[in-house]
Write a protein that holds these residues in place. Structure first.
Motif, PDB file in Angstrom:
ATOM      1  N   PHE A 197       0.845  -1.191   0.000  1.00 40.06           N
ATOM      2  CA  PHE A 197       0.000   0.000   0.000  1.00 40.06           C
ATOM      3  C   PHE A 197       0.885   1.248   0.000  1.00 40.06           C
ATOM      4  O   PHE A 197       0.869   2.056   0.925  1.00 40.06           O
ATOM      5  N   SER A 198       1.681   1.355  -1.067  1.00 37.11           N
ATOM      6  CA  SER A 198       2.586   2.496  -1.236  1.00 37.11           C
ATOM      7  C   SER A 198       2.659   2.794  -2.730  1.00 37.11           C
ATOM      8  O   SER A 198       2.301   1.940  -3.540  1.00 37.11           O
ATOM      9  N   PRO A 199       3.124   4.010  -3.113  1.00 39.10           N
ATOM     10  CA  PRO A 199       3.370   4.262  -4.537  1.00 39.10           C
ATOM     11  C   PRO A 199       4.616   3.456  -4.907  1.00 39.10           C
ATOM     12  O   PRO A 199       5.736   3.901  -4.694  1.00 39.10           O
ATOM     13  N   GLY A 222      -0.756  -2.001  -5.871  1.00 34.42           N
ATOM     14  CA  GLY A 222      -0.350  -0.827  -5.096  1.00 34.42           C
ATOM     15  C   GLY A 222      -0.764   0.439  -5.811  1.00 34.42           C
ATOM     16  O   GLY A 222      -1.459   0.397  -6.829  1.00 34.42           O
ATOM     17  N   TYR A 223      -0.322   1.562  -5.265  1.00 36.88           N
ATOM     18  CA  TYR A 223      -0.645   2.862  -5.860  1.00 36.88           C
ATOM     19  C   TYR A 223       0.316   3.181  -7.007  1.00 36.88           C
ATOM     20  O   TYR A 223       1.444   2.690  -7.038  1.00 36.88           O
ATOM     21  N   GLY A 224      -0.144   4.054  -7.909  1.00 47.20           N
ATOM     22  CA  GLY A 224       0.744   4.597  -8.936  1.00 47.20           C
ATOM     23  C   GLY A 224       0.947   3.677 -10.116  1.00 47.20           C
ATOM     24  O   GLY A 224       0.345   2.600 -10.212  1.00 47.20           O
ATOM     25  N   PRO A 225       1.841   4.089 -11.045  1.00 42.10           N
ATOM     26  CA  PRO A 225       2.037   3.355 -12.292  1.00 42.10           C
ATOM     27  C   PRO A 225       2.729   2.006 -12.087  1.00 42.10           C
ATOM     28  O   PRO A 225       3.226   1.720 -10.993  1.00 42.10           O
ATOM     29  N   THR A 226       2.761   1.215 -13.150  1.00 44.32           N
ATOM     30  CA  THR A 226       3.413  -0.100 -13.103  1.00 44.32           C
ATOM     31  C   THR A 226       4.888   0.057 -12.764  1.00 44.32           C
ATOM     32  O   THR A 226       5.606   0.794 -13.445  1.00 44.32           O
ATOM     33  N   PRO A 227       5.368  -0.627 -11.713  1.00 42.86           N
ATOM     34  CA  PRO A 227       6.793  -0.528 -11.386  1.00 42.86           C
ATOM     35  C   PRO A 227       7.639  -1.377 -12.337  1.00 42.86           C
ATOM     36  O   PRO A 227       7.135  -2.327 -12.933  1.00 42.86           O
ATOM     37  N   PRO A 228       8.932  -1.042 -12.476  1.00 46.45           N
ATOM     38  CA  PRO A 228       9.822  -1.868 -13.291  1.00 46.45           C
ATOM     39  C   PRO A 228       9.823  -3.314 -12.786  1.00 46.45           C
ATOM     40  O   PRO A 228       9.639  -3.544 -11.586  1.00 46.45           O
ATOM     41  N   HIS A 229      10.024  -4.265 -13.699  1.00 46.84           N
ATOM     42  CA  HIS A 229      10.152  -5.705 -13.423  1.00 46.84           C
ATOM     43  C   HIS A 229       8.825  -6.409 -13.101  1.00 46.84           C
ATOM     44  O   HIS A 229       8.813  -7.613 -12.918  1.00 46.84           O
ATOM     45  N   ALA A 230       7.719  -5.663 -13.026  1.00 47.75           N
ATOM     46  CA  ALA A 230       6.426  -6.317 -12.781  1.00 47.75           C
ATOM     47  C   ALA A 230       5.824  -6.721 -14.122  1.00 47.75           C
ATOM     48  O   ALA A 230       5.780  -5.919 -15.056  1.00 47.75           O
ATOM     49  N   ALA A 231       5.376  -7.982 -14.208  1.00 47.81           N
ATOM     50  CA  ALA A 231       4.737  -8.442 -15.445  1.00 47.81           C
ATOM     51  C   ALA A 231       3.328  -7.861 -15.562  1.00 47.81           C
ATOM     52  O   ALA A 231       2.850  -7.555 -16.651  1.00 47.81           O
ATOM     53  N   PRO A 252      -6.697   2.982  -6.616  1.00 48.49           N
ATOM     54  CA  PRO A 252      -6.903   4.431  -6.800  1.00 48.49           C
ATOM     55  C   PRO A 252      -6.205   5.228  -5.696  1.00 48.49           C
ATOM     56  O   PRO A 252      -6.236   4.835  -4.529  1.00 48.49           O
ATOM     57  N   ASP A 253      -5.581   6.342  -6.080  1.00 48.01           N
ATOM     58  CA  ASP A 253      -4.901   7.198  -5.097  1.00 48.01           C
ATOM     59  C   ASP A 253      -5.851   7.670  -4.001  1.00 48.01           C
ATOM     60  O   ASP A 253      -5.425   7.975  -2.888  1.00 48.01           O
ATOM     61  N   GLU A 301      -9.675  -5.426   9.781  1.00 48.61           N
ATOM     62  CA  GLU A 301      -8.472  -5.923   9.098  1.00 48.61           C
ATOM     63  C   GLU A 301      -8.419  -5.530   7.618  1.00 48.61           C
ATOM     64  O   GLU A 301      -7.383  -5.110   7.120  1.00 48.61           O
ATOM     65  N   THR A 302      -9.549  -5.705   6.935  1.00 54.19           N
ATOM     66  CA  THR A 302      -9.584  -5.350   5.504  1.00 54.19           C
ATOM     67  C   THR A 302     -10.645  -4.281   5.248  1.00 54.19           C
ATOM     68  O   THR A 302     -11.218  -4.206   4.166  1.00 54.19           O
ATOM     69  N   ALA A 303     -10.892  -3.434   6.254  1.00 55.99           N
ATOM     70  CA  ALA A 303     -11.915  -2.385   6.116  1.00 55.99           C
ATOM     71  C   ALA A 303     -11.388  -1.159   5.361  1.00 55.99           C
ATOM     72  O   ALA A 303     -12.166  -0.342   4.889  1.00 55.99           O
ATOM     73  N   ALA A 304     -10.062  -1.025   5.253  1.00 62.92           N
ATOM     74  CA  ALA A 304      -9.499   0.144   4.555  1.00 62.92           C
ATOM     75  C   ALA A 304      -9.908   0.124   3.085  1.00 62.92           C
ATOM     76  O   ALA A 304      -9.928  -0.942   2.457  1.00 62.92           O
ATOM     77  N   PRO A 305     -10.251   1.285   2.510  1.00 65.47           N
ATOM     78  CA  PRO A 305     -10.623   1.323   1.084  1.00 65.47           C
ATOM     79  C   PRO A 305      -9.560   0.682   0.176  1.00 65.47           C
ATOM     80  O   PRO A 305      -9.907   0.004  -0.793  1.00 65.47           O
ATOM     81  N   ALA A 306      -8.285   0.851   0.498  1.00 65.60           N
ATOM     82  CA  ALA A 306      -7.225   0.255  -0.345  1.00 65.60           C
ATOM     83  C   ALA A 306      -7.268  -1.270  -0.282  1.00 65.60           C
ATOM     84  O   ALA A 306      -7.057  -1.951  -1.290  1.00 65.60           O
ATOM     85  N   ALA A 307      -7.535  -1.814   0.902  1.00 61.81           N
ATOM     86  CA  ALA A 307      -7.616  -3.271   1.053  1.00 61.81           C
ATOM     87  C   ALA A 307      -8.789  -3.825   0.243  1.00 61.81           C
ATOM     88  O   ALA A 307      -8.657  -4.828  -0.465  1.00 61.81           O
ATOM     89  N   ARG A 308      -9.918  -3.129   0.340  1.00 54.87           N
ATOM     90  CA  ARG A 308     -11.104  -3.592  -0.414  1.00 54.87           C
ATOM     91  C   ARG A 308     -10.844  -3.508  -1.917  1.00 54.87           C
ATOM     92  O   ARG A 308     -11.211  -4.403  -2.677  1.00 54.87           O
ATOM     93  N   ALA A 309     -10.175  -2.420  -2.343  1.00 56.62           N
ATOM     94  CA  ALA A 309      -9.850  -2.272  -3.778  1.00 56.62           C
ATOM     95  C   ALA A 309      -8.906  -3.387  -4.226  1.00 56.62           C
ATOM     96  O   ALA A 309      -9.091  -3.982  -5.296  1.00 56.62           O
TER      97      ALA A 309
END
Length: 385
Positions: free
Chosen positions: A12-14, A38-47, A53-54, A78-86
């Protein structure tokens, strides 16, 4: 051709700006196919990358989420955070050979999407006290982090963390024995630069301009030091919109030996810092993680082949002393910093820089990533019938 395991990395980081997670993904991609969440664009080395969403926070910051935290309904938090649900929605029915959860807040999500696959928890710090200097965090979030660690860490197939002292805390409190993956930078093929014969010493500090990191003390110390010393700062504005960074610039305005440089990408830091003499960092022990910090920047200084000057933080002092790569102060006050730096001579700094050069292989990510490869091999090895 042998099967390459599929690996889901949750952070859960950019991710594209998160040095530790980027290094982890690069090591995982050597032995498996990596999907990131995670947040933000596709990181290098990820297929593949599943972008959260930010606007979706990684803690239960909704009115109902805060109520759950306040009334200690920790299981349903535990999974109530909007990021976890997303993240759970984005992963959907996909299956993976193993899941990597970065930090405590990602662990329940990892188990929610694992379908029985092994989960490796990579703890970037001591989770129960991540932000205990913030009252709302201490009252509402700390109990949830403790609950997650207590409930899930014993169920994880692997646990890693950043330093020996923090590993001891996890062992004492939660009965798990983490392996170490330090925040080491990749090996940089550089040589120490020559220290100027006129006695001048070029100090440098890089990282986030975040209040609490005591950067103002380094500025005040250099103002008190004699003309031999200059300080260059490569600072990225913190989450306060640059307020703290502006205050630092104001504080240093009357000293023509302090320079604010444009920040550079993590991968370019060692080469940029290589022109300096001493990497400096003093962080007061305002919480457990600050007291036990062994951050990226120390390893950047090492790959840049600099001498290192730090405060009394346990892990940093241990590295500096055991490899004889620099000096550590007895305290974090301006007077401690002045005393430590004014005792440096070009001869001493040259010796420290040579020692850093000798230690650079052992203190590089190439050394740490063997642990990552071993974990993947152990967790995804086909079971014999």
């Amino acid at each position: 051709m042998s099967h390459r395991p599929t690996i889901l990395v949750i952070s859960f980081s950019p991710i594209a700006r998160d040095s530790r997670v980027l290094r982890e993904i690069s090591a995982l991609a050597e032995v498996g196919e990596v999907t990131t969440v995670g947040y933000g664009p596709t990181p290098p080395h990820a297929a593949n990358h599943l972008q959260i969403p930010d606007s979706a926070p990684s803690l239960p910051q909704t009115p109902s989420g805060v109520l759950k935290l306040a009334t200690r309904r920790l299981r349903s938090s535990e999974t109530a955070a909007p990021a976890a649900r997303a993240a759970i929605r984005l992963v959907g029915d996909a299956r993976f050979d193993m899941i990597v959860a970065n930090d405590a807040r990602a662990i329940p999500t990892a188990f929610a999407v694992a379908h029985g696959a092994p989960v490796w928890a990579d703890m970037h710090e001591w989770a129960p006290e991540e932000r205990t200097h913030v009252t709302s965090w201490r009252l509402l979030v700390a109990p949830l982090m403790d609950h997650i660690c207590r409930t899930y860490l014993p169920r994880c197939a692997a646990v890693t963390t950043v330093g020996g002292e923090i590993a001891d805390l996890y062992r004492r409190h939660y009965g798990v024995t983490p392996e170490l993956v330090r925040n080491a930078a990749p090996f940089a093929d550089l040589s120490p630069t020559t220290v100027s014969s006129d006695g001048s010493l070029r100090l440098v500090h890089s990282g986030g301009a975040v209040a609490g990191r005591n950067i103002e003390a380094m500025i005040d110390a250099v103002k008190r030091l004699d003309e031999r010393f200059t300080l260059d700062l490569y600072l990225v504005a913190g989450g306060d919109g640059g307020t703290y960074l502006s205050s630092l610039k104001e504080r240093a305005a009357d000293c023509d030996r302090i320079f604010f440089r444009e920040p550079v990408a993590p991968g370019d830091l060692p080469e940029t810092l290589n022109q300096y003499d001493v990497g400096v960092y003093w962080i007061p022990p305002f919480n457990t993680n600050a007291r036990l910090a062994l951050p990226n920047k120390i390893f950047d200084f090492i790959q840049a082949r600099l001498a290192v000057a730090v405060g009394p933080a346990v892990e940093m002092t241990r590295v500096v002393r055991s490899f004889k790569i620099g000096v550590s102060s007895s305290g974090n006050d301006v007077s401690d910093i002045v005393a430590t730096l004014s005792a440096l001579t070009p001869e001493k700094v040259s010796r420290y820089k040579q020692a850093t050069d000798r230690a650079a292989h052992e203190l590089s990510f190439e050394h740490e990533k063997q642990t990552i490869h071993t974990i993947v091999n152990e967790l995804t090895a086909p079971t014999s019938h």
